[in-house]
Write a protein that holds these residues in place. Sequence first.
Motif, PDB file in Angstrom:
ATOM      1  N   SER A 188      18.394   5.193   9.586  1.00 44.40           N
ATOM      2  CA  SER A 188      18.356   4.073   8.636  1.00 44.40           C
ATOM      3  C   SER A 188      18.144   4.562   7.212  1.00 44.40           C
ATOM      4  CB  SER A 188      17.245   3.089   9.033  1.00 44.40           C
ATOM      5  OG  SER A 188      17.518   2.491  10.283  1.00 44.40           O
ATOM      6  N   VAL A 189      17.293   5.588   7.056  1.00 44.92           N
ATOM      7  CA  VAL A 189      17.071   6.160   5.722  1.00 44.92           C
ATOM      8  C   VAL A 189      18.364   6.760   5.182  1.00 44.92           C
ATOM      9  CG1 VAL A 189      15.857   7.948   4.417  1.00 44.92           C
ATOM     10  CG2 VAL A 189      14.612   6.577   6.091  1.00 44.92           C
ATOM     11  N   GLU A 190      19.101   7.460   6.040  1.00 41.56           N
ATOM     12  CA  GLU A 190      20.374   8.050   5.601  1.00 41.56           C
ATOM     13  C   GLU A 190      21.361   6.961   5.206  1.00 41.56           C
ATOM     14  OE1 GLU A 190      20.832  11.060   4.971  1.00 41.56           O
ATOM     15  OE2 GLU A 190      19.142  12.033   5.991  1.00 41.56           O
ATOM     16  N   TYR A 210      12.805  11.432   4.200  1.00 39.60           N
ATOM     17  CA  TYR A 210      12.114  10.550   5.157  1.00 39.60           C
ATOM     18  C   TYR A 210      10.654  10.350   4.757  1.00 39.60           C
ATOM     19  CZ  TYR A 210      16.196  12.174   7.773  1.00 39.60           C
ATOM     20  OH  TYR A 210      17.470  12.510   8.145  1.00 39.60           O
ATOM     21  N   ARG A 211      10.047  11.418   4.249  1.00 36.99           N
ATOM     22  CA  ARG A 211       8.655  11.326   3.834  1.00 36.99           C
ATOM     23  C   ARG A 211       8.500  10.354   2.665  1.00 36.99           C
ATOM     24  NH1 ARG A 211       5.136  14.940   0.660  1.00 36.99           N
ATOM     25  NH2 ARG A 211       3.029  14.896   1.520  1.00 36.99           N
ATOM     26  N   ALA A 212       9.445  10.395   1.729  1.00 32.70           N
ATOM     27  CA  ALA A 212       9.408   9.477   0.586  1.00 32.70           C
ATOM     28  C   ALA A 212       9.576   8.033   1.053  1.00 32.70           C
ATOM     29  CB  ALA A 212      10.504   9.852  -0.417  1.00 32.70           C
ATOM     30  N   ALA A 213      10.494   7.809   1.983  1.00 34.22           N
ATOM     31  CA  ALA A 213      10.702   6.453   2.513  1.00 34.22           C
ATOM     32  C   ALA A 213       9.469   5.972   3.270  1.00 34.22           C
ATOM     33  CB  ALA A 213      11.922   6.436   3.435  1.00 34.22           C
ATOM     34  N   SER A 214       8.842   6.884   4.018  1.00 33.94           N
ATOM     35  CA  SER A 214       7.629   6.539   4.757  1.00 33.94           C
ATOM     36  C   SER A 214       6.513   6.121   3.812  1.00 33.94           C
ATOM     37  CB  SER A 214       7.183   7.731   5.604  1.00 33.94           C
ATOM     38  OG  SER A 214       5.961   7.461   6.252  1.00 33.94           O
ATOM     39  N   LYS A 215       6.351   6.882   2.734  1.00 33.66           N
ATOM     40  CA  LYS A 215       5.315   6.555   1.754  1.00 33.66           C
ATOM     41  C   LYS A 215       5.580   5.184   1.141  1.00 33.66           C
ATOM     42  CE  LYS A 215       2.785   8.464  -2.183  1.00 33.66           C
ATOM     43  NZ  LYS A 215       2.699   7.178  -2.884  1.00 33.66           N
ATOM     44  N   LEU A 237      13.457  -1.284   0.278  1.00 37.02           N
ATOM     45  CA  LEU A 237      13.806   0.046   0.777  1.00 37.02           C
ATOM     46  C   LEU A 237      15.122   0.074   1.542  1.00 37.02           C
ATOM     47  CD1 LEU A 237      10.273   1.132   2.107  1.00 37.02           C
ATOM     48  CD2 LEU A 237      11.274   1.530  -0.154  1.00 37.02           C
ATOM     49  N   ASP A 238      15.678  -1.104   1.802  1.00 40.02           N
ATOM     50  CA  ASP A 238      16.913  -1.219   2.586  1.00 40.02           C
ATOM     51  C   ASP A 238      16.730  -0.625   3.985  1.00 40.02           C
ATOM     52  OD1 ASP A 238      19.482  -1.992   3.119  1.00 40.02           O
ATOM     53  OD2 ASP A 238      20.443  -0.285   2.144  1.00 40.02           O
ATOM     54  N   LEU A 239      15.564  -0.884   4.574  1.00 42.25           N
ATOM     55  CA  LEU A 239      15.243  -0.340   5.887  1.00 42.25           C
ATOM     56  C   LEU A 239      14.809  -1.454   6.833  1.00 42.25           C
ATOM     57  CD1 LEU A 239      13.144   2.802   4.840  1.00 42.25           C
ATOM     58  CD2 LEU A 239      15.536   2.756   5.585  1.00 42.25           C
TER      59      LEU A 239
END
Length: 417
Positions: free
Chosen positions: A23-25, A88-93, A142-144
């Motif tokens: 999803s992040v990609e 992924y870490r940035a999206a998680s944060k 976040l578009d997630l």
Amino acid sequence: MNSHYPKNGRVILHVDMNSFYASVEMAYDPSLKGKPLAIAGNPKERKGIIVTCSYEARSFGVKTTMPLWEARKLCPNLIIKTPNFDRYRAASKGMFDILRQYSDLVEPVSIDEGYMDITDSYEKETPLEIASSIQTQINSQLDLPCSIGIAPNKFLAKTASDMKKPMGITVLRKRDIPMKLWPLPVIEMHGVGSKTAEKLNTLGIETCKDLAKANDIQLKSLLGINGLRLKERANGIDRRVVDPDSIYDYKSVGNSTTLPKDTTNQSELLSIIDKLCGKVSQRLTQKDVVGTTVQIMIRDKFRKTITRSRKVENPVIKKEELFHHSKELFIKHWNGDPVRLLGVTVQDLIEKNEATEQLDLFSYESAAQKEPLYNVLSQLQEKFGKNSISKGVRGKDKGPSYHSKQDTSFNKDFLRD
């Protein structure tokens, strides 16, 4: 709003990101949306295992942990991306920053999921409204996509979030257990793996209802205290609280790597162990912890895995000390078969400043020479405070490096700054 919240209990949310890496990609590159996408390691290094995949890929039968060649056979048009852990870490944060806008009681449990306690939010919105707002905000900012479980405890919230994916919101109350949880096969219950399920099956326990009604003595004999704990879960009992500080708990630090090809070259294998020890030592230093148990993992070409450990007299943190113990463990327990994977782990961690070295005949002399320095440090710390001065330079904890292709350790330090 009070009628939507229990008088004595809690309201817990479990937020679970859907197909997170994929999803992040897709959020990063919208042209990937709606296409079969898989995140996998480098097939040239034999790490061609599916880490996660989009729901479009899953419709072809592609699954997590499936070998890449098999996935491509099922889905010839499968798009492959190698993991980008910084992304992924940035999206998680970003995701956890949003959760903390709704409650101070947020407990991350992995890079893509966490618990929230929203019991004290009754003056704002209903639990369903809060869950819907969280889901909408994560998706719009976040578009997630994510799924959310709402329940009176962690176990039921986790169970609920798994019931509707993607973009689901599920409420699971204790009164719903006989209808929604008990009919499920026991292997589908959170906390029950394949081996545990097989053991439970030997007692005739096939469903969650069977587990909920199982005999305590038989369960404890079969699985120890964990058997009784699983029975409580099957009955909807879970006393764990949402603990925001648990992210800083460390039980072990380790690294493992899959070799480019099976090998019996001892010199090459020891060189790999030496590099793994260096990575583990670096992370121990970053966390300012030491360990009292060293463990080695060896997997052969037949995928048979052995782990062997030893308790060490003096806590380890330095690469040289760690390699000394790891090397001895490897030489003692390697049977000479071609090795596919190696791993080094330090367990039973304690804060470095709390560790007490057990002086032996060989370390006494060097330690004694440093005693005047220790006395001065102690006096300064006593006068100006515990953290006023220390040996060496304590660097800022940067957390683990996800750039390393050999780093396969995923724990709760992904949010450390």
